[in-house]
Design a protein around this motif. Structure first.
Motif, PDB file in Angstrom:
ATOM      1  N   GLN A  24       0.760  -1.215  -0.068  1.00  0.00           N
ATOM      2  CA  GLN A  24       0.040   0.272   0.080  1.00  0.00           C
ATOM      3  C   GLN A  24       0.928   1.002  -0.237  1.00  0.00           C
ATOM      4  OE1 GLN A  24      -3.127  -1.302   3.070  1.00  0.00           O
ATOM      5  NE2 GLN A  24      -4.085   0.241   1.948  1.00  0.00           N
ATOM      6  N   ARG A  55      -9.542  -8.021   6.477  1.00  0.00           N
ATOM      7  CA  ARG A  55     -10.615  -6.830   6.185  1.00  0.00           C
ATOM      8  C   ARG A  55     -10.556  -5.637   7.575  1.00  0.00           C
ATOM      9  NH1 ARG A  55     -12.135  -5.106   1.530  1.00  0.00           N
ATOM     10  NH2 ARG A  55     -10.424  -3.816   2.343  1.00  0.00           N
ATOM     11  N   THR A  58      -7.513  -3.246   6.883  1.00  0.00           N
ATOM     12  CA  THR A  58      -6.998  -2.367   5.656  1.00  0.00           C
ATOM     13  C   THR A  58      -8.271  -2.287   4.684  1.00  0.00           C
ATOM     14  OG1 THR A  58      -5.556  -2.500   3.554  1.00  0.00           O
ATOM     15  CG2 THR A  58      -6.380  -4.772   4.548  1.00  0.00           C
ATOM     16  N   ASP A  59      -8.127  -1.044   4.021  1.00  0.00           N
ATOM     17  CA  ASP A  59      -9.333  -0.649   3.137  1.00  0.00           C
ATOM     18  C   ASP A  59      -8.834  -1.228   1.715  1.00  0.00           C
ATOM     19  OD1 ASP A  59     -11.033   0.298   4.977  1.00  0.00           O
ATOM     20  OD2 ASP A  59     -10.082   2.193   4.836  1.00  0.00           O
ATOM     21  N   ASP A  84     -14.107  -7.237  -2.307  1.00  0.00           N
ATOM     22  CA  ASP A  84     -14.845  -6.292  -2.944  1.00  0.00           C
ATOM     23  C   ASP A  84     -15.106  -6.841  -4.353  1.00  0.00           C
ATOM     24  OD1 ASP A  84     -14.404  -3.868  -1.498  1.00  0.00           O
ATOM     25  OD2 ASP A  84     -12.444  -4.482  -1.328  1.00  0.00           O
TER      26      ASP A  84
END
Ligand code: DX5
Ligand code: ZN
Length: 215
Positions: A24, A55, A58-59, A84
């Motif tokens: 990230q 989950r 983190t997004d 997602d």
């Protein structure tokens, strides 16, 4: 815009959290999560509890690739765990429509995938209904294999069909991507690139930056 989706199959599970933070930090927006059942593919990886605990922390977009026989049995549960997008294999089910509907109703994006031996035309009837087509560029089951050049033409053909129909469907490829060959699937029309070994072997942040610089 092209997207890198680092596959945690190649991550060090002891340091999984830190390694996700590293991808990230280097700018990756997707995380590719390979779920294997030991039946559709000859290996077993990880499943719901791992996705659920990641989950919470983190997004990042969870791009969940399920290599599971009869995916309709579990597809919606992966959405509840935090996926997602759920991508399943056309070869794994006789209930493609039901599986698409289950994922969609559970609230996630839908991907369909084909193995190297499956003609790309198998995906064509579903293009209007999906968000992504995943063209496997290795036999699913293991990381660290060599990119199969025979799959490049399939990338081109599915991109062509999508463009001809005026759709905005992503084309993802998975398997054998390195710094040296990443331009090949991109030029053929892929816009989401999975990379496992090329990200997690060595300096994770530097690897993500170097791969993204080629995209
Ligand atoms: C293989 C998996 C891939 C794998 C790719 O079945 O679907 O996502 O992690 O690994 P590399 O990038 O090492 O080929
Ligand atoms: Zn995968």
């Amino acid at each position: 815009m092209n997207i890198l989706s680092p596959s945690i199959l190649a991550a060090d599970c002891w340091q999984l959290g830190q390694q996700i933070e590293q991808v990230q930090r280097a700018g990756a927006r997707y995380l590719h999560i390979d779920v294997m059942d030991g039946i559709f593919v000859p290996s077993i990886s990880f499943g719901m509890p791992v996705i659920t605990s990641l989950r919470k922390r983190t997004d990042i977009f969870f791009d969940v690739h399920i290599m599971i026989q009869e995916p309709e049995r579990y597809a919606a549960q992966f959405v509840s765990c935090g996926a997602d997008m759920v991508t399943f294999h056309l070869e794994a089910t006789e209930h493609v429509q039901e599986t698409i509907d289950a994922i969609r109703q559970a609230g996630a994006k839908v991907g369909i995938s084909i193995k190297p031996g499956t003609p790309v035309q198998a995906a064509f009837p579903w293009l209007e209904q999906v968000d992504m087509v995943l063209v496997m560029t290795v036999e699913p089951g293991f990381g660290g294999q060599k990119y199969m050049d025979s799959c490049t033409e399939k990338i081109r053909q599915v991109r062509e069909a999508i463009t001809e129909r005026g759709l905005s469907v992503d084309v993802e490829i998975d398997g054998g991507v390195t710094l040296d060959n990443i331009s090949v699937p991109l030029e053929a029309g892929a816009n989401v690139i999975v990379a496992g070994s090329a990200v997690f072997k060595g300096d994770v942040e530097a690897n993500v930056s170097a791969l993204m610089a080629q995209m």
